[in-house]
Design a protein around this motif. Structure first.
Motif, PDB file in Angstrom:
ATOM      1  N   THR A  75      -3.526   3.513  -7.012  1.00 28.27           N
ATOM      2  CA  THR A  75      -4.748   4.227  -6.658  1.00 28.27           C
ATOM      3  C   THR A  75      -4.803   5.554  -7.390  1.00 28.27           C
ATOM      4  OG1 THR A  75      -3.715   5.287  -4.727  1.00 28.27           O
ATOM      5  CG2 THR A  75      -4.891   3.208  -4.349  1.00 28.27           C
ATOM      6  N   ASP A  92      -7.868   9.095  -8.153  1.00 26.10           N
ATOM      7  CA  ASP A  92      -9.204   9.671  -8.078  1.00 26.10           C
ATOM      8  C   ASP A  92      -9.251  10.795  -9.100  1.00 26.10           C
ATOM      9  OD1 ASP A  92     -11.646  10.844  -7.521  1.00 26.10           O
ATOM     10  OD2 ASP A  92     -11.390  10.720  -5.346  1.00 26.10           O
ATOM     11  N   PRO A 110     -12.374   7.367  -5.332  1.00 28.72           N
ATOM     12  CA  PRO A 110     -11.113   6.648  -5.460  1.00 28.72           C
ATOM     13  C   PRO A 110     -11.287   5.259  -6.069  1.00 28.72           C
ATOM     14  CG  PRO A 110     -11.863   6.548  -3.193  1.00 28.72           C
ATOM     15  CD  PRO A 110     -12.825   7.439  -3.938  1.00 28.72           C
ATOM     16  N   PHE A 145     -12.294   0.761  -0.665  1.00 27.32           N
ATOM     17  CA  PHE A 145     -12.086   1.870   0.258  1.00 27.32           C
ATOM     18  C   PHE A 145     -13.105   1.874   1.394  1.00 27.32           C
ATOM     19  CE2 PHE A 145     -10.078   2.904  -3.694  1.00 27.32           C
ATOM     20  CZ  PHE A 145      -8.847   3.365  -3.278  1.00 27.32           C
ATOM     21  N   THR A 169     -12.253   2.698   6.175  1.00 29.01           N
ATOM     22  CA  THR A 169     -11.695   4.055   6.181  1.00 29.01           C
ATOM     23  C   THR A 169     -10.485   4.206   7.100  1.00 29.01           C
ATOM     24  OG1 THR A 169     -13.321   4.714   7.840  1.00 29.01           O
ATOM     25  CG2 THR A 169     -13.888   5.127   5.524  1.00 29.01           C
ATOM     26  N   TRP A 216      -7.005   3.726   4.810  1.00 23.95           N
ATOM     27  CA  TRP A 216      -6.502   4.669   3.816  1.00 23.95           C
ATOM     28  C   TRP A 216      -6.855   6.102   4.198  1.00 23.95           C
ATOM     29  CZ3 TRP A 216      -9.485   7.809   0.499  1.00 23.95           C
ATOM     30  CH2 TRP A 216     -10.866   7.632   0.616  1.00 23.95           C
ATOM     31  N   SER A 217      -6.199   7.033   3.538  1.00 23.57           N
ATOM     32  CA  SER A 217      -6.482   8.456   3.718  1.00 23.57           C
ATOM     33  C   SER A 217      -6.168   9.148   2.399  1.00 23.57           C
ATOM     34  CB  SER A 217      -5.635   9.040   4.861  1.00 23.57           C
ATOM     35  OG  SER A 217      -4.257   8.930   4.545  1.00 23.57           O
ATOM     36  N   ARG A 218      -6.240  10.444   2.414  1.00 24.52           N
ATOM     37  CA  ARG A 218      -5.865  11.212   1.222  1.00 24.52           C
ATOM     38  C   ARG A 218      -4.611  12.024   1.533  1.00 24.52           C
ATOM     39  NH1 ARG A 218      -9.408  11.215  -3.021  1.00 24.52           N
ATOM     40  NH2 ARG A 218     -11.500  10.450  -2.539  1.00 24.52           N
ATOM     41  N   GLY A 246      -4.658  15.268  -2.470  1.00 19.92           N
ATOM     42  CA  GLY A 246      -5.948  14.665  -2.805  1.00 19.92           C
ATOM     43  C   GLY A 246      -5.951  13.201  -3.200  1.00 19.92           C
ATOM     44  N   GLU A 247      -4.806  12.625  -3.517  1.00 20.75           N
ATOM     45  CA  GLU A 247      -4.780  11.229  -3.954  1.00 20.75           C
ATOM     46  C   GLU A 247      -5.021  10.275  -2.798  1.00 20.75           C
ATOM     47  OE1 GLU A 247      -1.935  13.646  -6.436  1.00 20.75           O
ATOM     48  OE2 GLU A 247      -2.199  13.312  -4.298  1.00 20.75           O
ATOM     49  N   PRO A 248      -5.740   9.168  -3.069  1.00 21.38           N
ATOM     50  CA  PRO A 248      -5.924   8.146  -2.034  1.00 21.38           C
ATOM     51  C   PRO A 248      -4.628   7.360  -1.832  1.00 21.38           C
ATOM     52  CG  PRO A 248      -6.984   7.466  -4.082  1.00 21.38           C
ATOM     53  CD  PRO A 248      -6.442   8.836  -4.307  1.00 21.38           C
ATOM     54  N   ARG A 273       3.945   8.916  -5.221  1.00 24.38           N
ATOM     55  CA  ARG A 273       2.943   9.739  -5.913  1.00 24.38           C
ATOM     56  C   ARG A 273       3.554  10.202  -7.219  1.00 24.38           C
ATOM     57  NH1 ARG A 273       1.180  15.237  -6.373  1.00 24.38           N
ATOM     58  NH2 ARG A 273       2.964  15.946  -5.164  1.00 24.38           N
TER      59      ARG A 273
END
Length: 182
Positions: A35, A37, A42, A104, A107, A110-112, A116-118, A128
């Motif tokens: 993933t 963004d 995303p 996505f 909701t 997933w989250s951030r 900031g990344e999904p 990450r």
């Protein structure tokens, strides 16, 4: 660095694409969802090309087909999240591999991250990464990434590894073990 789509070694004939695909159908690959963004929403895709490169520094690579709807974002993103899946994550693997769907829309799934990344919830593990290099290779882009942060939710043996082999999903586990490694 770029490897053109038509690059062939001088004096050698290349395998045809169908022959090459058939060759790799017999070579299973671990399944991941990547993933990112890059600022315009995303994206996610399922990949079987994720491979560790180095433990020190912690580096990995994966490739993205230029045909993927996620490719333009993934090749621009400074960071990505690589979700390493097990068989309990099959629905996410299918979602990332399905064209034309909003990956996505759910909701709750997933989250951030604070950065900031999904990130998808309840996967076996995620990492990450900062993108440190890109190389065009035929109709794909190979992305090299430096691991920055990780979370392991379940032990790899708990859900059984998820692999893709001969155009289908498979669960590896104790039942599929041939021999213990030394």
């Amino acid at each position: 660095m770029s490897i053109p789509a038509t690059s062939e070694p001088i004096g050698f004939a290349s395998l045809g694409s169908d022959e090459f695909k058939a060759l790799f159908r017999g070579h299973p690959g671990g399944v991941a969802v990547v993933t990112a963004d890059a600022g315009d929403g995303p994206v996610a895709l399922t990949a079987t090309s994720v491979a560790s490169v180095s433990a020190s520094p912690p580096l990995l690579v994966f490739s993205v087909s230029q045909l993927s709807s996620a490719s333009s974002v993934l090749v621009r993103a400074d960071t990505v999240v690589v979700h390493l899946l097990d068989a309990d994550d099959l629905s996410l693997a299918r979602l990332g591999a399905t064209s034309g769907v909003d990956r996505f829309a759910d909701t709750d799934r997933w989250s951030r991250l604070i950065t900031g990344e999904p990130v998808y919830a309840d996967v076996r593990a995620w990492v990450r990464c900062a993108v440190i290099g890109r190389m065009d290779a035929g109709g794909s882009t190979v992305i090299a990434a430096h691991a920055l942060q990780a979370q392991v939710t379940r032990d790899a043996a708990d859900g059984g590894a998820l692999v893709y082999h001969d155009r289908s999903w498979h669960r590896l586990g104790a039942h599929s073990r041939i021999e213990l490694s030394a």
